[in-house]
Design an enzyme around this catalytic site. Structure first.
Site, PDB file in Angstrom:
ATOM      1  N   ARG A   1      41.680  19.285  19.406  1.00  0.00           N
ATOM      2  CA  ARG A   1      42.723  20.401  19.612  1.00  0.00           C
ATOM      3  C   ARG A   1      42.138  21.708  20.122  1.00  0.00           C
ATOM      4  O   ARG A   1      42.735  22.528  19.942  1.00  0.00           O
ATOM      5  CB  ARG A   1      43.219  20.550  18.294  1.00  0.00           C
TER       6      ARG A   1
ATOM      7  N   GLU B   1      46.128  30.602  50.950  1.00  0.00           N
ATOM      8  CA  GLU B   1      46.438  31.118  49.613  1.00  0.00           C
ATOM      9  C   GLU B   1      46.069  32.439  49.448  1.00  0.00           C
ATOM     10  O   GLU B   1      46.621  33.392  48.776  1.00  0.00           O
ATOM     11  CB  GLU B   1      45.621  30.103  48.152  1.00  0.00           C
TER      12      GLU B   1
ATOM     13  N   LYS C   1      45.888  27.718  33.898  1.00  0.00           N
ATOM     14  CA  LYS C   1      46.768  26.614  33.978  1.00  0.00           C
ATOM     15  C   LYS C   1      45.978  25.004  33.993  1.00  0.00           C
ATOM     16  O   LYS C   1      45.133  25.217  35.007  1.00  0.00           O
ATOM     17  CB  LYS C   1      47.819  26.616  35.137  1.00  0.00           C
TER      18      LYS C   1
ATOM     19  N   HIS D   1      55.548  22.398  48.106  1.00  0.00           N
ATOM     20  CA  HIS D   1      55.550  21.341  47.229  1.00  0.00           C
ATOM     21  C   HIS D   1      56.551  20.180  47.683  1.00  0.00           C
ATOM     22  O   HIS D   1      56.143  18.986  47.525  1.00  0.00           O
ATOM     23  CB  HIS D   1      56.096  21.685  45.831  1.00  0.00           C
TER      24      HIS D   1
ATOM     25  N   HIS E   1      55.655  27.907  48.251  1.00  0.00           N
ATOM     26  CA  HIS E   1      55.464  26.770  47.235  1.00  0.00           C
ATOM     27  C   HIS E   1      56.633  25.657  47.165  1.00  0.00           C
ATOM     28  O   HIS E   1      56.652  24.783  46.675  1.00  0.00           O
ATOM     29  CB  HIS E   1      54.773  26.971  45.869  1.00  0.00           C
TER      30      HIS E   1
ATOM     31  N   HIS F   1      46.927  20.898  49.874  1.00  0.00           N
ATOM     32  CA  HIS F   1      47.872  21.753  49.193  1.00  0.00           C
ATOM     33  C   HIS F   1      48.009  22.959  50.074  1.00  0.00           C
ATOM     34  O   HIS F   1      49.060  23.532  50.367  1.00  0.00           O
ATOM     35  CB  HIS F   1      47.338  21.985  47.867  1.00  0.00           C
TER      36      HIS F   1
HETATM   37  N1  LIG Z   1      45.735  25.622  37.689  1.00  0.00           N
HETATM   38  C1  LIG Z   1      46.094  26.229  38.794  1.00  0.00           C
HETATM   39  O1  LIG Z   1      46.555  27.397  38.717  1.00  0.00           O
HETATM   40  C2  LIG Z   1      46.052  25.530  40.156  1.00  0.00           C
HETATM   41  C3  LIG Z   1      46.425  26.382  41.363  1.00  0.00           C
HETATM   42  C4  LIG Z   1      46.510  25.836  42.592  1.00  0.00           C
HETATM   43  C5  LIG Z   1      46.113  24.388  42.773  1.00  0.00           C
HETATM   44  N2  LIG Z   1      45.822  23.807  41.693  1.00  0.00           N
HETATM   45  C6  LIG Z   1      45.265  22.364  41.563  1.00  0.00           C
HETATM   46  O2  LIG Z   1      44.016  22.376  42.337  1.00  0.00           O
HETATM   47  C7  LIG Z   1      43.997  20.916  42.978  1.00  0.00           C
HETATM   48  C8  LIG Z   1      43.511  21.136  44.290  1.00  0.00           C
HETATM   49  O3  LIG Z   1      42.247  21.852  44.376  1.00  0.00           O
HETATM   50  P1  LIG Z   1      41.243  21.966  45.658  1.00  0.00           P
HETATM   51  O4  LIG Z   1      41.902  22.044  46.841  1.00  0.00           O
HETATM   52  O5  LIG Z   1      40.179  22.464  45.159  1.00  0.00           O
HETATM   53  O6  LIG Z   1      41.041  20.043  45.909  1.00  0.00           O
HETATM   54  P2  LIG Z   1      39.593  19.082  45.209  1.00  0.00           P
HETATM   55  O7  LIG Z   1      39.506  19.533  44.001  1.00  0.00           O
HETATM   56  O8  LIG Z   1      40.463  17.833  45.560  1.00  0.00           O
HETATM   57  O9  LIG Z   1      38.575  19.583  46.184  1.00  0.00           O
HETATM   58  C9  LIG Z   1      38.927  19.243  47.503  1.00  0.00           C
HETATM   59  C10 LIG Z   1      37.621  18.592  48.131  1.00  0.00           C
HETATM   60  O10 LIG Z   1      36.590  19.097  48.651  1.00  0.00           O
HETATM   61  C11 LIG Z   1      35.358  18.402  47.849  1.00  0.00           C
HETATM   62  N3  LIG Z   1      34.468  19.893  47.474  1.00  0.00           N
HETATM   63  C12 LIG Z   1      34.764  20.452  46.343  1.00  0.00           C
HETATM   64  N4  LIG Z   1      33.757  21.355  46.445  1.00  0.00           N
HETATM   65  C13 LIG Z   1      33.117  21.134  47.664  1.00  0.00           C
HETATM   66  C14 LIG Z   1      31.789  21.827  48.109  1.00  0.00           C
HETATM   67  N5  LIG Z   1      31.298  22.979  47.566  1.00  0.00           N
HETATM   68  N6  LIG Z   1      31.319  21.340  49.234  1.00  0.00           N
HETATM   69  C15 LIG Z   1      31.818  20.002  49.828  1.00  0.00           C
HETATM   70  N7  LIG Z   1      32.551  19.594  49.309  1.00  0.00           N
HETATM   71  C16 LIG Z   1      33.291  20.066  48.330  1.00  0.00           C
HETATM   72  C17 LIG Z   1      35.843  17.729  46.594  1.00  0.00           C
HETATM   73  O11 LIG Z   1      34.959  16.665  46.465  1.00  0.00           O
HETATM   74  C18 LIG Z   1      37.265  17.326  47.397  1.00  0.00           C
HETATM   75  O12 LIG Z   1      36.836  16.293  48.115  1.00  0.00           O
HETATM   76  C19 LIG Z   1      45.345  20.262  43.114  1.00  0.00           C
HETATM   77  O13 LIG Z   1      45.333  19.211  42.020  1.00  0.00           O
HETATM   78  C20 LIG Z   1      46.138  21.447  42.436  1.00  0.00           C
HETATM   79  O14 LIG Z   1      47.384  20.895  41.663  1.00  0.00           O
HETATM   80  C21 LIG Z   1      45.833  24.298  40.189  1.00  0.00           C
HETATM   81 ZN   LIG Z   2      49.284  26.822  45.586  1.00  0.00          ZN
END
Ligand SMILES: NC(=O)c1ccc[n+]([C@@H]2O[C@H](COP(=O)([O-])OP(=O)(O)OC[C@H]3O[C@@H](n4cnc5c(N)ncnc54)[C@H](O)[C@@H]3O)[C@@H](O)[C@H]2O)c1
Ligand SMILES: [Zn+2]
Length: 362
Positions: free
Chosen positions: A119, A183, A141, A250, A246, A263
């Site tokens: 929890r 972003e 989030k 999206h 977005h 993204h």
């Molecule tokens: N919670 C929120 O408010 C929020 C906001 C925006 C996006 N998101 C979520 O975030 C996700 C996307 O995140 P992302 O763009 O970070 O993608 P990701 O987590 O897939 O990372 C992208 C790629 O980069 C690689 N990587 C990460 N750090 C690295 C580093 N330092 N050196 C080399 N490679 C590295 C990872 O292995 C992966 O292949 C989505 O699922 C999206 O829904 C959440």
């Molecule tokens: Zn975004």
């Protein structure tokens, strides 16, 4: 090293931004309290940074490492269950703490595990992509995808601290860096004119990863998001402006099965398309619209994609940010300001989609 404090109705935590932060993570207040520590990361990130990360922890403080394979297709409940089972088998209890060490996928999924394991247990975000640093690690989030759509399951659960280490970006592929920068352009457009102007003038330096320039962009983006989340933690009003680009972004991601674009790239396309509506409604003047457009393109190239109007419109209609029957768009109303409109007409949406489909091919 700088600290931005995130203060919401339900949480109060620091975002620490700087270089060479692993020793500071190991000394984090929460990790000096009793409780077993676990790192959730991916094999790729661990191969690059794991040794250095563990070296910052003393022998008797070594965290247990759990892995999540890279890729959106692993941001699923099956992985939540597997990780929770591994936690239970390793003896994790309510005093345990997770360290999410990776991009947004790791942050969202590990955060969600932390939100529901027994929890709710504490977690710390150590974002390693630019997108995770400037956006997803702050604001609480967390969640996972369903086959029916992205992020359809989740929970608000704030971390106890966020450590944004600019050095880990050294290994981030260029395309991922640019995706995160979109972003930050968004952050400037919707709420921070100074950030926008800095990004408008310094694309060369920023793309060359000049540490001071990157730190400035990251800090301003986080400050913007922390400020918005402090006012509207649960996205009932102001937080919606974070969705500039977005609605259609999206839709593009869904219509291309999340394969063609990252993204941030889809959001860049979505911002360009939303600008068409903004221009049409005159919420921004032509000069400002052009500056926004040019600045988005300065962080390109934007990869081409292919889809059909029907697919895009269907996906836009399903966007979970829509309220019953309305088409919600965030439109810039100047540089550093945005408004949320709920009355975008079918004709306006069609025009934006047509614009996208005539520009999205090479
Ligand atoms: N919670 C929120 O408010 C929020 C906001 C925006 C996006 N998101 C979520 O975030 C996700 C996307 O995140 P992302 O763009 O970070 O993608 P990701 O987590 O897939 O990372 C992208 C790629 O980069 C690689 N990587 C990460 N750090 C690295 C580093 N330092 N050196 C080399 N490679 C590295 C990872 O292995 C992966 O292949 C989505 O699922 C999206 O829904 C959440
Ligand atoms: Zn975004």
């Amino acid at each position: 090293m700088r600290t931005i404090q995130v203060r919401t109705a339900s949480a109060d935590y620091p975002v620490i931004i700087g270089r060479n932060l692993f020793p500071a993570i190991a000394r984090a207040k929460r990790l000096r309290q009793p409780g077993q520590a676990f790192v959730v990361t991916s094999p790729e990130i661990w191969a690059l940074w794991g040794r250095k990360f563990l070296a910052a922890f003393s022998k008797d403080q070594q965290p247990t490492v759990l892995f999540l394979p890279a890729g959106e297709r692993f941001k699923r409940l099956a992985q939540v269950e597997r990780l929770a089972t591994e936690l239970a088998e390793a003896g994790a209890d309510r005093s345990s703490v997770l360290i999410a060490f990776g991009g947004g996928i790791i942050g969202d999924l590990a955060g969600f595990v932390a939100a529901i394991y027994m929890r709710g247990i504490d977690y710390i975000q150590v974002p390693t992509t630019l997108l995770a640093q400037v956006d997803s690690s702050v604001g609480g989030k967390t969640g996972a995808n369903l086959a029916s759509g992205k992020n359809l399951i989740g929970s608000f659960h704030h971390p106890r601290a966020v450590f944004v280490d600019i050095d880990v970006l050294q290994t981030l592929p260029n395309r991922e860096l640019r995706a995160g920068l979109f972003e930050s352009v968004k952050a400037g457009v919707i709420r921070d004119a100074a950030l926008f102007r800095f990004m408008e003038k310094n694309a060369g330096k920023i793309l060359a990863r000049d540490p001071a320039a990157l730190e400035r962009v990251i800090t301003a983006s986080i400050r913007m998001k922390a400020g918005v989340v402090a006012i509207d933690e649960r996205e009932s009003g102001l937080r919606m402006i974070l969705n500039f680009g977005h609605t259609l972004g999206h839709a593009i991601e869904a219509a291309t099965n999340y394969r063609a674009l990252l993204h941030g790239e889809a959001i860049a396309w979505g911002m360009l398309a939303a600008l068409q509506i903004a221009h049409f409604r005159k919420t921004v003047g032509p000069d400002q619209a052009e500056r926004i457009r040019q600045t988005i393109l300065a962080y390109g190239p934007l990869p081409a994609f292919r889809t059909t109007p029907a697919k895009l419109l269907a996906a836009a209609g399903r966007d979970k940010k829509n309220r019953a029957g309305t088409r919600r768009f965030v439109l810039p109303s100047g540089i550093g300001d945005a408004i949320v409109v709920e009355d975008v007409t079918e004709a306006e949406l069609d025009a934006a989609v047509v614009w996208l489909l005539t520009h999205c091919r090479e």
